[in-house]
Every structure is written in structure tokens, then in C-alpha cells.
Motif scaffolding. Sequence first.
Motif, PDB file in Angstrom:
ATOM      1  N   ARG A 193     -40.420  11.018 -24.867  1.00  0.00           N
ATOM      2  CA  ARG A 193     -41.158  10.865 -23.611  1.00  0.00           C
ATOM      3  C   ARG A 193     -41.588   9.408 -23.376  1.00  0.00           C
ATOM      4  NH1 ARG A 193     -43.124  15.144 -21.042  1.00  0.00           N
ATOM      5  NH2 ARG A 193     -45.168  14.189 -20.664  1.00  0.00           N
ATOM      6  N   PHE A 227     -33.096  12.072 -24.912  1.00  0.00           N
ATOM      7  CA  PHE A 227     -34.082  12.378 -25.934  1.00  0.00           C
ATOM      8  C   PHE A 227     -35.228  11.378 -25.905  1.00  0.00           C
ATOM      9  CE2 PHE A 227     -35.853  11.893 -30.198  1.00  0.00           C
ATOM     10  CZ  PHE A 227     -36.167  13.209 -30.520  1.00  0.00           C
ATOM     11  N   HIS A 286     -37.948  15.944 -18.636  1.00  0.00           N
ATOM     12  CA  HIS A 286     -38.194  17.358 -18.909  1.00  0.00           C
ATOM     13  C   HIS A 286     -38.402  17.639 -20.397  1.00  0.00           C
ATOM     14  CE1 HIS A 286     -37.391  18.181 -14.765  1.00  0.00           C
ATOM     15  NE2 HIS A 286     -36.173  17.663 -14.838  1.00  0.00           N
ATOM     16  N   ARG A 287     -38.429  16.617 -21.207  1.00  0.00           N
ATOM     17  CA  ARG A 287     -38.684  16.812 -22.633  1.00  0.00           C
ATOM     18  C   ARG A 287     -40.168  17.071 -22.874  1.00  0.00           C
ATOM     19  NH1 ARG A 287     -34.036  16.598 -26.221  1.00  0.00           N
ATOM     20  NH2 ARG A 287     -32.364  15.716 -24.918  1.00  0.00           N
ATOM     21  N   THR A 288     -40.453  17.793 -23.945  1.00  0.00           N
ATOM     22  CA  THR A 288     -41.838  18.027 -24.365  1.00  0.00           C
ATOM     23  C   THR A 288     -42.136  17.111 -25.554  1.00  0.00           C
ATOM     24  OG1 THR A 288     -41.362  19.712 -26.035  1.00  0.00           O
ATOM     25  CG2 THR A 288     -41.485  20.445 -23.734  1.00  0.00           C
ATOM     26  N   ARG A 315     -29.152  17.897 -29.060  1.00  0.00           N
ATOM     27  CA  ARG A 315     -30.526  17.660 -28.591  1.00  0.00           C
ATOM     28  C   ARG A 315     -30.921  16.195 -28.711  1.00  0.00           C
ATOM     29  NH1 ARG A 315     -34.307  17.185 -32.644  1.00  0.00           N
ATOM     30  NH2 ARG A 315     -33.532  17.542 -34.768  1.00  0.00           N
ATOM     31  N   GLY A 341     -36.189  11.327 -21.258  1.00  0.00           N
ATOM     32  CA  GLY A 341     -35.982  12.426 -20.337  1.00  0.00           C
ATOM     33  C   GLY A 341     -37.297  12.987 -19.820  1.00  0.00           C
ATOM     34  N   THR A 374     -39.762  17.953 -28.279  1.00  0.00           N
ATOM     35  CA  THR A 374     -38.306  17.912 -28.068  1.00  0.00           C
ATOM     36  C   THR A 374     -37.800  16.546 -27.624  1.00  0.00           C
ATOM     37  OG1 THR A 374     -38.458  18.648 -25.748  1.00  0.00           O
ATOM     38  CG2 THR A 374     -38.277  20.358 -27.456  1.00  0.00           C
ATOM     39  N   GLY A 375     -38.691  15.575 -27.512  1.00  0.00           N
ATOM     40  CA  GLY A 375     -38.274  14.236 -27.110  1.00  0.00           C
ATOM     41  C   GLY A 375     -39.416  13.253 -27.267  1.00  0.00           C
ATOM     42  N   ASP A 424     -31.171  13.626 -19.002  1.00  0.00           N
ATOM     43  CA  ASP A 424     -31.991  14.333 -19.990  1.00  0.00           C
ATOM     44  C   ASP A 424     -31.892  13.644 -21.350  1.00  0.00           C
ATOM     45  OD1 ASP A 424     -33.641  16.278 -21.121  1.00  0.00           O
ATOM     46  OD2 ASP A 424     -31.915  17.495 -21.719  1.00  0.00           O
TER      47      ASP A 424
END
Length: 243
Positions: A124, A111, A116-118, A12, A114, A121-122, A109
Motif C-alpha cells: 500500500r 503488490f 485494492h490491496r489490504t 500475488r 495497488g 496482501t500488499g 493491481d
Amino acid sequence: MTDFETITVPARLSGYPGVAFGGYVAGVLAVRAAAKTVRVDFRRPVPTDAPVRLAPTADGGAQLVDGELLLAAASPAEPAVEAPEPPSWAQASAAAEAYRAAPPDGMVDCFGCGLHRTPDTGLRLHCGRVSGGPLVAAAWTPGPALGGADGLLPPELVWGALDCPGNAAGRLLDDRRAGAVTAALTARLLRPVPVGAGLVSYAWMLGSDGRKYRVGTALATAEGDLCAIGEALWVEPRPRSTP
């Protein structure tokens, strides 16, 4: 730290597929270095989901090795560059929205950046060009899942917040191609960074030479207080040969 320890970077925390996110790797090494300002040099990609050895070095730094191969090394360094005044939260938000509306090609994608990360989860770090100035920036808010028990963003992830903005600076300010990698990152952390609060990551060009380019990068609070500052060397991939 003992003579060495074994670590595994989970998938991840990838940058490019199968490769550990460079900013995180730099932070892992930096927190084990006996200096306030640290330079991390990347020699080879650090794999995800594979054990690698982390060991101290004689100069007060640390290194990651895979068998006999040196992957990355941290060493004490001189203070990083001075940062220009950070863009406002509104400017950084507008830059990030513009980036998300028309992202450059070659996105993965990651970390750090990406799409599509939230927030859990990343990072951003969607750095777009700041209107009216030679900066790229992103307004972002780390989610609670990224914080430690103290409610702070771990130093490894603060280092991560200084990484991807350099790629964006190259793409948007210097017309660089997709696929560039961090060759070296020098940084100094200045204050604790809480999760759940607005942050601004931003970067600017320092120089360009062939496939290499240098950037300054910084992290600030939404109110403009500087949290960390860095300087990075990026290297573009070699051009593909035509048949």
C-alpha cells in the motif's frame, strides 16, 4: 547457496500483470549478495508462477536466469545516495490520502502500490506529493501476514518498500507517463523493520534524461528513524506510434 536453486514468484507478488514485483525480486537477489549495499539490474521481466533459476556470481552477487536468458543480476555497489529528512507521519498520511482520492491513470493491481490491496496482501505504497516540498510519500503499516516468525518485515519486502515510490516520483514530480519500469535499484538496509508499526516511504527526483529518470527513495519509521535508502533508475515505455 549451492550452484543454483529454483524459485517461483507467486502471482500475488506481481507488479504489472504476470510480472513479478520488481522490488521483491531485487530483495530476493540482494539477500544472497555478499555486500551491505547492492545494485540490482533488471534485464527482462521476471514472470510469476513460473520457475526461474537463481545462481551466485563470481563477484559476490547473484542472478536470475530463465534458460539462457538473464532476467536480473545483483552485484556489490557503493553506498546509495543520502536521504533528505523524512516527511512527518501527518504529512505522509495526507499525501497518501490525496493520492487515493485522485490516483494517476494507468494503475494496476501491484503488490507494492495497488489500491485494492489490504495491509496483509500488499504494501500500500500510495505515494502522493508532499505539500510544500519536492517529495512524494506514503504513510503505511504492514499487516502481520507480511511479517516473518520474528515479527519483522522480510528484507525482500523492505526492498519492495523502496520500489514503487520511484514510480510515483516520476509521475507526480516529473510528469512521466504510466507504464514505467524499474531498470536498476541500488539499496542499503539500515535496521530491522517491524510489522504492525507505522512506516513512511518517500522519494525524490535526482535527474531526468529522455525516457530515463533517476530517483532517490527511502523508508523511515513514523518517528523519523531511517530504515533503508536507495537509488533507482526508471525507464518510460516508448511512445506509441500514430497510424
